[in-house]
Design a protein around this motif. Structure first.
Motif, PDB file in Angstrom:
ATOM      1  N   TYR A  70      41.455  42.829  35.983  1.00 32.47           N
ATOM      2  CA  TYR A  70      42.769  42.240  36.275  1.00 32.47           C
ATOM      3  C   TYR A  70      42.798  40.762  35.911  1.00 32.47           C
ATOM      4  O   TYR A  70      43.789  40.272  35.355  1.00 32.47           O
TER       5      TYR A  70
ATOM      6  N   ARG B  89      45.492  39.331  33.286  1.00 28.78           N
ATOM      7  CA  ARG B  89      46.674  38.675  33.819  1.00 28.78           C
ATOM      8  C   ARG B  89      46.510  37.179  34.088  1.00 28.78           C
ATOM      9  O   ARG B  89      47.498  36.444  34.039  1.00 28.78           O
TER      10      ARG B  89
ATOM     11  N   ARG C 111      40.829  46.395  32.268  1.00 25.59           N
ATOM     12  CA  ARG C 111      41.576  45.351  31.561  1.00 25.59           C
ATOM     13  C   ARG C 111      42.651  45.963  30.653  1.00 25.59           C
ATOM     14  O   ARG C 111      43.794  45.511  30.639  1.00 25.59           O
TER      15      ARG C 111
ATOM     16  N   PHE D 253      45.492  47.375  32.883  1.00 25.34           N
ATOM     17  CA  PHE D 253      46.340  46.362  33.502  1.00 25.34           C
ATOM     18  C   PHE D 253      47.205  45.638  32.476  1.00 25.34           C
ATOM     19  O   PHE D 253      48.247  45.090  32.843  1.00 25.34           O
TER      20      PHE D 253
ATOM     21  N   GLU E 188      54.963  42.653  39.162  1.00 18.41           N
ATOM     22  CA  GLU E 188      54.136  41.524  39.581  1.00 18.41           C
ATOM     23  C   GLU E 188      54.982  40.267  39.755  1.00 18.41           C
ATOM     24  O   GLU E 188      54.755  39.480  40.682  1.00 18.41           O
TER      25      GLU E 188
ATOM     26  N   TYR F  20      47.838  35.871  42.931  1.00 16.78           N
ATOM     27  CA  TYR F  20      47.175  36.911  42.150  1.00 16.78           C
ATOM     28  C   TYR F  20      46.388  37.855  43.066  1.00 16.78           C
ATOM     29  O   TYR F  20      46.372  39.074  42.847  1.00 16.78           O
TER      30      TYR F  20
ATOM     31  N   PHE G 185      47.337  41.772  43.474  1.00 13.75           N
ATOM     32  CA  PHE G 185      46.385  42.793  43.039  1.00 13.75           C
ATOM     33  C   PHE G 185      46.203  43.866  44.114  1.00 13.75           C
ATOM     34  O   PHE G 185      46.283  45.065  43.834  1.00 13.75           O
TER      35      PHE G 185
ATOM     36  N   VAL H 186      49.404  46.037  42.713  1.00 12.38           N
ATOM     37  CA  VAL H 186      48.794  46.666  41.539  1.00 12.38           C
ATOM     38  C   VAL H 186      47.950  47.872  41.923  1.00 12.38           C
ATOM     39  O   VAL H 186      48.113  48.961  41.358  1.00 12.38           O
TER      40      VAL H 186
ATOM     41  N   SER I 211      48.244  52.089  41.069  1.00 16.27           N
ATOM     42  CA  SER I 211      47.285  52.482  40.019  1.00 16.27           C
ATOM     43  C   SER I 211      46.254  53.460  40.559  1.00 16.27           C
ATOM     44  O   SER I 211      45.148  53.553  40.018  1.00 16.27           O
TER      45      SER I 211
END
Length: 283
Positions: free
Chosen positions: A101, A105, A164, A167, A175, A185, A189, A193, A197
């Motif tokens: 991540y 990002r 990676r 994401f 986000e 962040y 996450f 995220v 996921s």
């Protein structure tokens, strides 16, 4: 007529596909059938020239004898394998997930250089790093300890690469909404995220768990005493130059795959979702 012929052809094609799938499923199930059948057979029946579809006598003592054998600590080996596999799976998901991540990002100057370096390690054969890893673990005094078996596998370059890439395709709008609500962040996450996921996380977790559970060479070198044996090392002790305990070996193999089957059944929905969304497939 053309419509009827087209429907008939599609029906025949559908039956052909289902038939092929049934045949393929039966072929995949044959090893499991042989494993279960042989696990409950006596030694003399396994060595008989006559093939038996089912055990003539269901030898349930093979199961009790497996855990009563003082020379092979099967229960301890299963516990060690479970602890190692679960810890390494959680470690890989957390560490590689955060790394993936961050590389996808969080903008910083050396992100591409770090990513390419991690990716380049995938080109190095495992045999090249095996001896240096052993020397490091030995220097730290981790031989015959769970630390020596667990810690070297807490990070995987392949998992970082896959995280990676996944994401990068994650919707940025979700986000950005989280950032507007005051999340950084770290909060984005874990709260946004990761929950969205789970299919991908389950797929990576399953592959990692199976790889850790089936590992043989590293536990063989590091686990010198019986207290640090894994289930794969315990399985290997049934097959020696002096004797071969076939029925016990089949029973031990059956017991060893049960946790993997249970995990797959529990995570099946998320695994299929992750494979469909990402195209990941494990051995």
């Amino acid at each position: 007529m053309a419509i009827v012929r087209s429907k008939r052809q599609s029906r025949v094609t559908g039956w052909a596909r289902y038939s092929a799938l049934v045949v393929a499923a039966l072929l995949f199930l044959i090893p499991f059938y042989l494993l279960i059948r042989s696990a409950f057979m006596r030694e003399q029946d396994l060595g008989s020239p006559d093939f038996h579809w089912l055990p003539p006598v269901w030898e349930t003592s093979n199961l009790t004898g497996l855990f009563d054998n003082p020379a092979i600590p099967m229960a301890r080996s299963l516990l060690n394998s479970g602890l190692i596999a679960v810890t390494q799976t959680v470690g890989v998901l957390v560490i590689s997930g955060l790394a993936g991540y961050g590389l996808a990002r969080i903008p910083y100057r050396w992100s591409n250089a770090v990513f390419y370096t991690i990716t380049a390690t995938l080109l190095i054969p495992a045999a090249v790093t095996f001896v240096p890893s052993f020397v490091l673990v030995s220097t730290l005094g981790w031989i015959s300890t769970l630390r020596g078996l667990i810690i070297p596998g807490l990070f995987q370059a392949l998992a970082t690469f896959l995280f990676r890439q996944f994401f990068l395709g994650f919707p940025k709008e979700i986000e950005e909404a989280a950032f507007i609500d005051g999340l950084g962040y770290w909060g984005t996450f874990w709260k946004i995220v990761v929950p969205n996921s789970m299919g991908f996380v389950a797929a990576i977790g399953t592959i990692t768990f199976i790889g850790s559970w089936n590992a043989f060479l590293w536990p063989l070198v590091i686990g010198r005493d019986q207290e640090s044996w894994t289930v794969q090392i315990a399985l290997s002790t049934f097959l020696t130059a002096q004797s071969v305990q076939v029925s016990q070996l089949f029973m031990a193999a059956l017991v060893a795959i049960v946790p993997l089957l249970l995990m797959f059944l529990f995570l099946q929905r998320w695994i299929v979702e992750g494979v469909e969304r990402t195209g990941i497939a494990g051995d």
